[in-house]
Design an enzyme around this catalytic site. Structure first.
Site: not given
Lengths: 170, 170
Positions: B58, B95
């Site tokens: 991204r 994460e």
């Protein structure tokens, strides 16, 4: 502008016998990158695209500038597990290996004119899967633009019903 | 322009407890996408960037328009096995999960002013690895721009020595 000067052929990557086309020198050069995306934008504009679709990940590099140049949206086609809403998925064969691609089910409106942009046409597996995803989502593929086409792999022959434009043919 | 209206929060993706920020509605909207990339471009211009670096995948969506807006090059940081020339690689924690990123060893010139662009700052693992790669390659990280920052994960605290600019904070 001689864009081929910005493409480096790396033999035997990612495996023996593959002559890999390295696009990173082109995107590292602002003038070459601008020129290439302008040419692809002219193609998408001529096809009157409503939206640009680009496959993960190098399709993002060329597809997003084209979408912004035309002032239209960009829809990513992604590897599985990356898109968080309801998706459609297609399996396909690569020049080397096997993979799957997904699109959000609701991102394309029925009848929208879609131009697909990617960096390279090899055997065409990625693009065939991308076309199927777009069409299952209700879109109308009106053109497919590539930076590079590897003509000897005959990927183009799989897509006789679609206008294909490649900036560089090897 | 209220960019948050174009970000969809999807709970429990890719696993329980993660509130995933879906950026696809933003990039599907030409006006919102243009606005966001212009804001990130203003930040990179202010930092006098010589080159934009963006992590796979991204980071490509937001980094390439910024590079083209500033008329400078774009250097991709990629997952392993994707860059064909000699690379430097860093392992890092996400994460959710663990991963590695690579950069071409010769793509950044010593002392070049690098702005890193990515879609989202969570715990900062991806960006820490990207900073290390840029610095090992000889670059000088003069700024890091994000579309979205998840403030409660405190990723920003890991990068006190670097100017960070986030368009949207959650």
């Amino acid at each position: 502008m001689k864009l081929k000067e910005y493409i480096k052929t790396v033999p035997n990557f990612p495996k023996d016998g593959i002559m890999f086309k390295d696009i990173t020198p082109l995107i590292a050069d602002a003038r070459a990158f601008t020129y290439a995306t302008k040419q692809l934008s002219d193609f998408a504009r001529e096809k009157d695209a409503d939206v640009i679709v680009g496959p993960d990940a190098r399709g993002f590099i060329f597809g997003t500038p084209v979408a912004l140049n035309l002032n239209i949206g960009f829809i990513p086609v992604r590897k599985p597990g990356k898109l968080p809403r309801e998706t459609i998925t297609e399996a396909y064969d690569l020049e080397y290996g096997h993979a799957e691609l997904s699109i959000h089910k609701d991102d394309i409106k029925t009848g929208q004119r879609v131009v697909i942009i990617d960096d390279l046409l090899a055997t065409g597996g990625t693009i065939e899967a991308t076309i199927k995803l777009v069409e299952k989502a209700g879109g109308n593929v009106v053109g497919i633009g590539f930076l590079i086409e590897l003509a000897e792999l005959k990927g183009r022959h799989r897509f006789k019903d679609y206008p294909i434009h490649s900036l560089l043919v090897y």
